[in-house]
Structure formats: structure tokens, C-alpha cells
Design an enzyme around this catalytic site. Structure first.
Site, PDB file in Angstrom:
ATOM      1  N   THR A  51       6.872  -1.515 -26.912  1.00  9.45           N
ATOM      2  CA  THR A  51       7.562  -1.365 -28.191  1.00  9.45           C
ATOM      3  C   THR A  51       8.081  -2.691 -28.722  1.00  9.45           C
ATOM      4  O   THR A  51       8.318  -2.832 -29.919  1.00  9.45           O
ATOM      5  CB  THR A  51       8.746  -0.391 -28.066  1.00  9.45           C
ATOM      6  OG1 THR A  51       9.580  -0.822 -26.977  1.00  9.45           O
ATOM      7  CG2 THR A  51       8.272   1.025 -27.788  1.00  9.45           C
ATOM      8  N   ASP A  52       8.245  -3.696 -27.831  1.00  5.50           N
ATOM      9  CA  ASP A  52       8.950  -4.901 -28.273  1.00  5.50           C
ATOM     10  C   ASP A  52       8.138  -5.722 -29.262  1.00  5.50           C
ATOM     11  O   ASP A  52       8.692  -6.312 -30.179  1.00  5.50           O
ATOM     12  CB  ASP A  52       9.439  -5.750 -27.092  1.00  5.50           C
ATOM     13  CG  ASP A  52       8.360  -6.265 -26.178  1.00  5.50           C
ATOM     14  OD1 ASP A  52       7.221  -5.742 -26.231  1.00  5.50           O
ATOM     15  OD2 ASP A  52       8.639  -7.191 -25.392  1.00  5.50           O
ATOM     16  N   GLU A 107       8.429   0.899 -23.652  1.00  7.68           N
ATOM     17  CA  GLU A 107       7.369   0.013 -23.152  1.00  7.68           C
ATOM     18  C   GLU A 107       6.325  -0.226 -24.237  1.00  7.68           C
ATOM     19  O   GLU A 107       5.898   0.714 -24.912  1.00  7.68           O
ATOM     20  CB  GLU A 107       6.704   0.651 -21.931  1.00  7.68           C
ATOM     21  CG  GLU A 107       6.387  -0.317 -20.834  1.00  7.68           C
ATOM     22  CD  GLU A 107       7.631  -0.933 -20.228  1.00  7.68           C
ATOM     23  OE1 GLU A 107       7.920  -2.105 -20.560  1.00  7.68           O
ATOM     24  OE2 GLU A 107       8.323  -0.272 -19.436  1.00  7.68           O
ATOM     25  N   ASP A 148      11.695  -9.372 -22.321  1.00  8.30           N
ATOM     26  CA  ASP A 148      11.960  -9.916 -20.998  1.00  8.30           C
ATOM     27  C   ASP A 148      12.920 -11.087 -21.063  1.00  8.30           C
ATOM     28  O   ASP A 148      13.864 -11.193 -20.280  1.00  8.30           O
ATOM     29  CB  ASP A 148      10.651 -10.361 -20.339  1.00  8.30           C
ATOM     30  CG  ASP A 148       9.672  -9.222 -20.136  1.00  8.30           C
ATOM     31  OD1 ASP A 148      10.058  -8.060 -20.345  1.00  8.30           O
ATOM     32  OD2 ASP A 148       8.514  -9.498 -19.767  1.00  8.30           O
ATOM     33  N   GLY A 197       4.281 -10.920 -10.011  1.00 12.14           N
ATOM     34  CA  GLY A 197       3.199  -9.964 -10.190  1.00 12.14           C
ATOM     35  C   GLY A 197       3.616  -8.520 -10.075  1.00 12.14           C
ATOM     36  O   GLY A 197       2.774  -7.622 -10.030  1.00 12.14           O
ATOM     37  N   ALA A 198       4.932  -8.264 -10.048  1.00 16.16           N
ATOM     38  CA  ALA A 198       5.426  -6.895  -9.858  1.00 16.16           C
ATOM     39  C   ALA A 198       5.919  -6.283 -11.167  1.00 16.16           C
ATOM     40  O   ALA A 198       6.478  -5.192 -11.169  1.00 16.16           O
ATOM     41  CB  ALA A 198       6.563  -6.887  -8.827  1.00 16.16           C
ATOM     42  N   GLY A 199       5.726  -6.985 -12.270  1.00 14.87           N
ATOM     43  CA  GLY A 199       6.190  -6.471 -13.557  1.00 14.87           C
ATOM     44  C   GLY A 199       7.687  -6.568 -13.726  1.00 14.87           C
ATOM     45  O   GLY A 199       8.273  -5.817 -14.505  1.00 14.87           O
ATOM     46  N   SER A 258       9.243 -12.244 -13.564  1.00 12.36           N
ATOM     47  CA  SER A 258       9.465 -13.518 -12.886  1.00 12.36           C
ATOM     48  C   SER A 258       9.223 -14.681 -13.844  1.00 12.36           C
ATOM     49  O   SER A 258       9.915 -15.707 -13.778  1.00 12.36           O
ATOM     50  CB  SER A 258       8.560 -13.639 -11.663  1.00 12.36           C
ATOM     51  OG  SER A 258       7.190 -13.495 -12.017  1.00 12.36           O
ATOM     52  N   SER A 259       8.275 -14.531 -14.761  1.00 11.90           N
ATOM     53  CA  SER A 259       7.988 -15.628 -15.701  1.00 11.90           C
ATOM     54  C   SER A 259       9.138 -15.823 -16.679  1.00 11.90           C
ATOM     55  O   SER A 259       9.519 -16.961 -16.983  1.00 11.90           O
ATOM     56  CB  SER A 259       6.679 -15.356 -16.459  1.00 11.90           C
ATOM     57  OG  SER A 259       6.741 -14.145 -17.187  1.00 11.90           O
TER      58      SER A 259
END
Length: 379
Positions: free
Chosen positions: A32-33, A30, A169, A119-121, A124-125
Site C-alpha cells: 500500500t505504501d 502491504e 520501512d 533477507g527475512a523481510g 535490514s536495508s
């Protein structure tokens, strides 16, 4: 009605095609990207589906079945970065990014519907961006690879919407395979599909949506990115990916800013956790991944400071009830956690988390199994 039928009702003709792209959950790695590091996401069965037709008149029409409001009509020649626009900025940003890269996208009619929680991480975007990019790639014959589509989608979010996200993502949504986690090197976008068949081992990975909405555009994410970049400059490396975990103590001694020190410690140690988890998965020691997840949560909570009381409670309650390990996932400040459990104990641990939330006066969390699923595709 299906997405295709809804499209026809909206626009008066059948779509040229229908595409889907999944949300993702990140097992480990997390923040890290954007440090050129390693991540290990998997695609969820939840998808954004797009019915799309090509246009050649410069008009972009966008509609979402999940948002109140009518069709958003835009001129592809006049797309303006950082001008707002809500949900429509994400697909519009993809059109802008494709055109900015020299690809002749001359308009489209788009209708969208999604089962990815917002909004849940759970990205979705990215699902919205990738499904748009894949559809336009097919309809305009652009010939772009999946990593190239992911980069276009990332540019849309970075430069058009204004969120300084890394590429994990979009790569997970574009490239994941069913039954696998995606070991991604974000420096060069090389990746390997790591077998991750939990059911075959009697295991389950639960996603716990805390219902605490997070927004990565609020500055906290950007502040941590800037802090990591400052740490890399202070250490004389291109990115924190270039600091080996074995040399971390010596590196930390060179940092005088306590906040930057914490950020560096998290990123370097989480990169190492990705390497360790992949080694465990390759060795068939999936249960041993659990404690590494819990260590990762402590680092996100204490060093990066991106957790929240609800996420901490998921981890505490799940582990107390016998989970193998748990951690927050995604950008933090709300959103979701992942919990690795023996499948036969999933219901018991789910009940324990729900009870803990009720006792704390929190909203009831959403809990579902993360089944490693297929990436973006034409339906």
C-alpha cells in the site's frame, strides 16, 4: 568488543559517535505504501548500529562487521547510482542522496554491525540506510527531520541501489516509538503513534522467519508496482489510495485486465484493513485484529500472489493451533510472517509451526516475539 572499539581498531581513532536504527515488522498494510496508502508497522528490538566519524576530504570508508571483506573506500564526488556494490551501496547511496539534495556531506568513516536478520523481510536495508542518514545529519548539522531522513533513505534505495520500494520501512525505522505501532499516511508522511502494548493485554506478536530469502530487486516487486500504477491510471485516480473500499466493486467492473484487477482489489482492501485494525486498537479490541490479519494473508496469497508455500504453512499451522490470526509480512516471496497469539499459548503455537515445517521437510524457522521498540537514535 563494542562497535566503538571495533571502529577504533579499524580506523585508528575513536568514532565521533554511535547511532542505532531498528528493523521493522509490518502489522498490516502491504504493498500500500507506494500507492499513497496506509501502513501500520512497528520497530523491532533488532538494530543496525553505526560508529561514525566525519571526514572533510571527500573520502567515504565503509566497513561491516557482519560481512566478510575489508574496508570499502569510495570517493563521494564519484558515487555512481546503479553500479552495484553489495551491502555498501546502501550507506553509499545515503551519502549520494544527501549530496544530491544539496547537503554538504564531505566524507565519513563508518563501521556497522547489525542484529536485523537479512533477507527475512524485516527491513535490514532500511535500518542500514536510516542509521547512516541519522549519523550524517548529526555530524554535519544538516537539521533534517525524521520524515526528511526517511525520504533521503528511500531515495538511496530507489535511485542508487535500484529497488523501487515505498517509504514505509524507512519511516518505521526513523520514527517509531517504544510500545506503539506507527499509523503512517504515505501520501503526506503524517503519522500517529498507536498504543500497542501487547504484554499488558496478555498477548504476543510472533515473527516467524521462514528462512526463505527474498530479494525485492528481482523484478516481481517492480512488476506489481507497475501494475498498481496502471490500475490507478485506468481508474482515473492519482493513486489507488483514492479508491474507497465502498466503491471497490464498481471500480473492479471497469478493469479488463485480470492481473491488474487482482492487484487493485488487494491494495484497496488492505488499505481498508489498516483503517479497521486501527479502529480496533483504539477501541481496546486487540484480539479482534487476528481475523483481519488472516484475511490480509489470503489477499496477499490469492490476489497479489506474493506468498510462498512456507509462508502459507505458517498461517495454516498457527491458526490451526489456536492463534488469533496470522499473515505474511513484508514484500513476500519468502521472508517472515506475523502471528497474533495469547501469550500463554505462544510456546504451544511456536511448537506447532516448527512441527509443521519439519513435517514438510522445510528448514527450521526462526521464531521470536515482536516487541514494539524505539526508532533510530544516538546511543
Amino acid at each position: 568488543m563494542t562497535v566503538a572499539a571495533d571502529f577504533e581498531a579499524l580506523y585508528g581513532a575513536a568514532p565521533d559517535g554511535v547511532w542505532a536504527a531498528p528493523g521493522r515488522v509490518n502489522l498490516i498494510g502491504e504493498y500500500t505504501d507506494f500507492n499513497d496508502g496506509f501502513v501500520l508497522p512497528l520497530a523491532l528490538p533488532h538494530t543496525t548500529v553505526a560508529a561514525v566519524s566525519r571526514r572533510d576530504d571527500g573520502v567515504l570508508r565503509l566497513h561491516s562487521g557482519d560481512v566478510d571483506g575489508g574496508i570499502v573506500q569510495l570517493d563521494v564526488e564519484a558515487l555512481d547510482p546503479l553500479s552495484g556494490g553489495g551491502w555498501a551501496a546502501y550507506p553509499a547511496g545515503v551519502v549520494w542522496a544527501l549530496r544530491a539534495a544539496g547537503h554538504p556531506v564531505t566524507g565519513a568513516d563508518v563501521h556497522l554491525a547489525s542484529t536485523v536478520p537479512t533477507g527475512a523481510g524485516l527491513s535490514s536495508s532500511a535500518a542500514l540506510e536510516v542509521v547512516t542518514a541519522l549519523a550524517l545529519n548529526d555530524l554535519f548539522g544538516l537539521g533534517l527531520t525524521r520524515p526528511e531522513l526517511a525520504r533521503i533513505a528511500q531515495r538511496a534505495e530507489n535511485d542508487f541501489v535500484g529497488v523501487p520500494c515505498g517509504v514505509m520501512d524507512q519511516m518505521a525505522s526513523a520514527c517509531a516509538e517504544e510500545g506503539h505501532a506507527l499509523h503512517l499516511d504515505t501520501r503526506d508522511l503524517s503519522y500517529r503513534q498507536v498504543p500497542f502494548d501487547l504484554a499488558a493485554e496478555g498477548l504476543a506478536l510472533l515473527v516467524v522467519d521462514t528462512r526463505v530469502k527474498h530479494a525485492l530487486g528481482d523484478g516481481a516487486y517492480a512488476e506489481r508496482r507497475a501494475g498498481c500504477e496502471a490500475g490507478a491510471r485506468a481508474l482515473g485516480v492519482r493513486a489507488l489510495r483514492d479508491v474507497d473500499a465502498a466503491h471497490l466493486p464498481a471500480a473492479l467492473e471497469r478493469l479488463s485486465d485480470g492481473t491488474i484487477l487482482r492487484y487493485v482489489r488487494h491494495v484497496v482492501s488492505d488499505n481498508d484493513r489498516v483503517v479497521r485494525v486501527i479502529a480496533l486498537l483504539d477501541a481496546g479490541a486487540t484480539r479482534s485484529v487476528g481475523p483481519v490479519l488472516t484475511d490480509g494473508h489470503a489477499s496477499l496469497r490469492d490476489d497479489l500472489r506474493v506468498s510462498c508455500p512456507e509462508l502459507d504453512l505458517v498461517v495454516e499451522a498457527a491458526n490451526a493451533a489456536g492463534a488469533l490470526g496470522a499473515r505474511m509480512t513484508g514484500g513476500g516471496f519468502g521472508g517472515s510472517a506475523v502471528v497474533l497469539v495469547e501469550e500463554e499459548r505462544a510456546e504451544e503455537i511456536t511448537a506447532a509451526v516448527r512441527k509443521a515445517f519439519a513435517g514438510a521437510g522445510y528448514a527450521e524457522p526462526g521464531i521470536f516475539p515482536a516487541v514494539p521498540s524505539a526508532g533510530a537514535r544516538r546511543l
